[in-house]
Design a protein around this motif. Structure first.
Motif, PDB file in Angstrom:
ATOM      1  N   UNK A  46      42.147 -16.512  52.110  1.00 22.17           N
ATOM      2  CA  UNK A  46      42.920 -17.519  52.840  1.00 22.17           C
ATOM      3  C   UNK A  46      44.386 -17.109  52.720  1.00 22.17           C
ATOM      4  N   UNK A  47      44.942 -16.602  53.800  1.00 22.00           N
ATOM      5  CA  UNK A  47      46.285 -16.027  53.745  1.00 22.00           C
ATOM      6  C   UNK A  47      47.378 -17.051  54.038  1.00 22.00           C
ATOM      7  N   UNK A  48      47.025 -18.322  54.049  1.00 22.90           N
ATOM      8  CA  UNK A  48      48.038 -19.344  54.271  1.00 22.90           C
ATOM      9  C   UNK A  48      48.992 -19.402  53.083  1.00 22.90           C
ATOM     10  N   UNK A  49      50.245 -19.736  53.349  1.00 27.30           N
ATOM     11  CA  UNK A  49      51.226 -19.841  52.278  1.00 27.30           C
ATOM     12  C   UNK A  49      50.811 -20.887  51.264  1.00 27.30           C
ATOM     13  N   UNK A  50      50.184 -21.959  51.745  1.00 25.34           N
ATOM     14  CA  UNK A  50      49.752 -23.031  50.840  1.00 25.34           C
ATOM     15  C   UNK A  50      48.775 -22.514  49.800  1.00 25.34           C
ATOM     16  N   UNK A  51      47.881 -21.620  50.213  1.00 20.71           N
ATOM     17  CA  UNK A  51      46.910 -21.066  49.276  1.00 20.71           C
ATOM     18  C   UNK A  51      47.520 -19.961  48.425  1.00 20.71           C
ATOM     19  N   UNK A  52      48.283 -19.064  49.028  1.00 21.48           N
ATOM     20  CA  UNK A  52      48.848 -17.938  48.287  1.00 21.48           C
ATOM     21  C   UNK A  52      49.801 -18.404  47.191  1.00 21.48           C
ATOM     22  N   UNK A  53      50.505 -19.498  47.421  1.00 18.34           N
ATOM     23  CA  UNK A  53      51.476 -19.958  46.425  1.00 18.34           C
ATOM     24  C   UNK A  53      50.816 -20.586  45.203  1.00 18.34           C
ATOM     25  N   UNK A  54      49.489 -20.725  45.218  1.00 19.29           N
ATOM     26  CA  UNK A  54      48.795 -21.251  44.040  1.00 19.29           C
ATOM     27  C   UNK A  54      48.585 -20.178  42.974  1.00 19.29           C
ATOM     28  N   UNK A  55      48.921 -18.922  43.302  1.00 16.60           N
ATOM     29  CA  UNK A  55      48.737 -17.829  42.356  1.00 16.60           C
ATOM     30  C   UNK A  55      50.072 -17.414  41.747  1.00 16.60           C
ATOM     31  N   UNK A  56      50.020 -17.019  40.478  1.00 14.91           N
ATOM     32  CA  UNK A  56      51.205 -16.575  39.747  1.00 14.91           C
ATOM     33  C   UNK A  56      51.360 -15.062  39.773  1.00 14.91           C
ATOM     34  N   UNK A  57      50.340 -14.365  40.245  1.00 13.15           N
ATOM     35  CA  UNK A  57      50.399 -12.914  40.323  1.00 13.15           C
ATOM     36  C   UNK A  57      49.322 -12.389  41.242  1.00 13.15           C
ATOM     37  N   UNK A  58      49.581 -11.215  41.809  1.00 17.80           N
ATOM     38  CA  UNK A  58      48.608 -10.545  42.675  1.00 17.80           C
ATOM     39  C   UNK A  58      48.396  -9.120  42.180  1.00 17.80           C
ATOM     40  N   UNK A  59      47.152  -8.684  42.271  1.00 15.39           N
ATOM     41  CA  UNK A  59      46.816  -7.275  42.018  1.00 15.39           C
ATOM     42  C   UNK A  59      46.054  -6.804  43.238  1.00 15.39           C
TER      43      UNK A  59
END
Length: 238
Positions: A46-59
């Motif tokens: 889910x590439x929505x900003x609302x979903x992506x901002x729930x993560x503190x880091x990406x790998x």
């Protein structure tokens, strides 16, 4: 609890994938910290900003071509523009390069030859010599960079599983950008990793640090990444 999203197409038979889980678990246990880790397939993201901002880091994981490249590139752009600590290894590095070329350098048609052989700016190209199951001596260009503090400027060994890498025809375009903090390069000066300035942690490496599992070489970059996820800065975990 801090949350990390691993984005890519998981293959349980791929060592570089399994070692991502192993390395995060290993460092978390050593430091007695807890992290919530979720692997998200590229076509299920889910590439929505609302979903992506729930993560503190990406790998951004190895394994190209991704099933849904646009999803991955959107997540990379979100992470870079919002200062979310991010590590891309192998294919993750390749797509960090593509996103940077498109959205920072203005090469809107930039892509990988693996994704699109007819793209106008193939910033990722088939390597003249395959790096599958190969190792190289590498060094970091800037001693004050996050990569240098994690890995040292005097050199370390990088291990690969790739047939595609940075297209050296674009070497100057990347190095002349005032947003590049440092590069990892081999003895011939070829780019094998890069770091973006003024962010807690935004590093892509063609080499695969998780293959140096529990080692004292490229594995150290994972500690630095987790430090940024935990503390939102590039302070090293003691």
């Amino acid at each position: 609890m801090k949350r990390i999203a691993i984005i890519g197409d998981y293959n349980p038979n791929e060592e570089s994938h399994c070692r991502i889980f192993d390395s995060i678990k290993d460092i978390s246990e050593e430091l007695e910290i807890e992290l919530e880790v979720q692997w998200i397939m590229s076509d299920e993201l889910d590439k929505s900003a609302e979903q992506l901002k729930t993560f503190d880091g990406f790998w951004f994981s190895p394994g190209s071509p991704y099933m849904n490249t646009p999803n991955v590139l959107t997540a990379i752009q979100f992470a870079r523009e919002n200062g979310v600590p991010s590590l891309g290894t192998c294919a993750g590095f390749q797509h960090m390069v593509i996103e940077f070329a498109r959205n920072v350098l203005g090469m809107y048609g930039a892509d990988s030859e693996e994704n699109n052989e007819e793209c106008p700016d193939a910033v990722i190209a088939r390597l003249p010599c395959s790096l599958v199951y190969k190792k190289e001596q590498l060094k970091i260009s800037d001693p004050d960079s996050i990569m240098a503090r994690a890995l040292g400027v005097d050199g370390f060994i990088g291990e690969y599983r790739c047939n595609y890498g940075f297209n050296e025809a674009y070497h100057s375009a990347f190095l002349n950008s005032n947003m590049i903090a440092a590069i990892a390069q081999n003895e011939d000066g070829y780019i094998r990793g890069f770091e973006v300035k003024r962010l807690p942690f935004f590093v892509g490496t063609l080499f695969i640090p998780q293959l140096d599992f529990k080692g004292d070489g490229s594995y150290r970059i994972i500690r630095s990444y987790l430090s940024a996820v935990l503390f939102g800065c590039n302070v090293e975990i003691p």
